[in-house]
Design a protein around this motif. Sequence first.
Motif, mmCIF file in Angstrom:
data_model
loop_
_atom_site.group_PDB
_atom_site.id
_atom_site.type_symbol
_atom_site.label_atom_id
_atom_site.label_comp_id
_atom_site.label_asym_id
_atom_site.label_seq_id
_atom_site.Cartn_x
_atom_site.Cartn_y
_atom_site.Cartn_z
ATOM 1 N N ASP A 32 7.953 -31.775 15.969
ATOM 2 C CA ASP A 32 6.663 -31.648 15.287
ATOM 3 C C ASP A 32 5.658 -30.811 16.069
ATOM 4 O O ASP A 32 4.826 -30.128 15.476
ATOM 5 N N PHE A 33 5.699 -30.851 17.395
ATOM 6 C CA PHE A 33 4.651 -30.234 18.191
ATOM 7 C C PHE A 33 5.110 -29.032 19.020
ATOM 8 O O PHE A 33 4.300 -28.422 19.715
ATOM 9 N N PHE A 34 6.396 -28.700 18.958
ATOM 10 C CA PHE A 34 6.909 -27.574 19.736
ATOM 11 C C PHE A 34 7.844 -26.732 18.878
ATOM 12 O O PHE A 34 8.562 -27.251 18.027
ATOM 13 N N ASP A 35 7.810 -25.418 19.126
ATOM 14 C CA ASP A 35 8.740 -24.493 18.486
ATOM 15 C C ASP A 35 9.828 -24.152 19.490
ATOM 16 O O ASP A 35 9.542 -23.943 20.670
ATOM 17 N N TYR A 36 11.066 -24.081 19.004
ATOM 18 C CA TYR A 36 12.204 -23.758 19.868
ATOM 19 C C TYR A 36 12.625 -22.322 19.622
ATOM 20 O O TYR A 36 12.806 -21.895 18.484
ATOM 21 N N ASP A 37 12.790 -21.571 20.694
ATOM 22 C CA ASP A 37 13.274 -20.193 20.622
ATOM 23 C C ASP A 37 14.725 -20.189 21.095
ATOM 24 O O ASP A 37 14.989 -20.365 22.287
ATOM 25 N N PRO A 38 15.676 -19.993 20.170
ATOM 26 C CA PRO A 38 17.090 -20.036 20.557
ATOM 27 C C PRO A 38 17.494 -18.914 21.512
ATOM 28 O O PRO A 38 18.437 -19.063 22.276
ATOM 29 N N VAL A 74 -3.733 -34.773 18.239
ATOM 30 C CA VAL A 74 -3.220 -35.829 17.373
ATOM 31 C C VAL A 74 -2.893 -37.049 18.216
ATOM 32 O O VAL A 74 -2.180 -36.941 19.212
ATOM 33 N N PRO A 75 -3.420 -38.205 17.849
ATOM 34 C CA PRO A 75 -3.062 -39.396 18.629
ATOM 35 C C PRO A 75 -1.573 -39.701 18.465
ATOM 36 O O PRO A 75 -1.056 -39.729 17.354
ATOM 37 N N ILE A 76 -0.916 -39.880 19.575
ATOM 38 C CA ILE A 76 0.521 -40.158 19.545
ATOM 39 C C ILE A 76 0.749 -41.539 20.126
ATOM 40 O O ILE A 76 0.424 -41.796 21.282
ATOM 41 N N TRP A 139 7.583 -39.295 30.407
ATOM 42 C CA TRP A 139 7.564 -37.850 30.223
ATOM 43 C C TRP A 139 6.553 -37.426 29.179
ATOM 44 O O TRP A 139 5.874 -36.419 29.336
ATOM 45 N N LEU A 140 6.445 -38.179 28.100
ATOM 46 C CA LEU A 140 5.564 -37.764 27.013
ATOM 47 C C LEU A 140 4.102 -37.800 27.442
ATOM 48 O O LEU A 140 3.356 -36.845 27.219
ATOM 49 N N SER A 141 3.678 -38.872 28.103
ATOM 50 C CA SER A 141 2.281 -38.949 28.520
ATOM 51 C C SER A 141 1.968 -37.897 29.582
ATOM 52 O O SER A 141 0.876 -37.324 29.589
#
Length: 157
Positions: A32-38, A74-76, A139-141
């Motif tokens: 949802d919050f990151f785009d992946y570049d293959p 966005v509150p997670i 890791w997320l925080s």
Amino acid sequence: MIKFKELVESINEAAKQANQNIADNERKIIKDFFDYDPETKKYTAKTFNIDYPSTTVDGKVESVDIKVPLITMVPINSSAIDELKFTTTLDIDIKNDELMVSFSSGTSASKSGAFSEKNEPLATAKLEIIIRPHEPSEWLSKLISGYEKILRAQIPG
């Protein structure tokens, strides 16, 4: 009646599945919050730009372009099972050297008229199982905190 061991294993399996669902939700946060570049095999934070008003040294108001990581806005709430508490009253019996249980009607076995296969009144027991999972990773925080620092550094003043 079922084997007591099977009851405990079922409850434990339900807790494991709940923890797996939580882990799946954390993976969804990445999508949802990151785009992946293959090509580079790297993730980049999804951002949006805003014009932020800032006062210059001579008192004029001008806009500063700020790149805001979406994850900072966005509150997670990362869920975790802190404690699973299962309490019930069980009718108990021993059959072939196995502890057998069934959910009680809530009254004592002798009052409810529940009987074992040997035509003896069933005993009752109160069961409380508490399952505490391992501590979730931080890791997320830490990741969000890092992006918040980058955002603060962009804001003048």
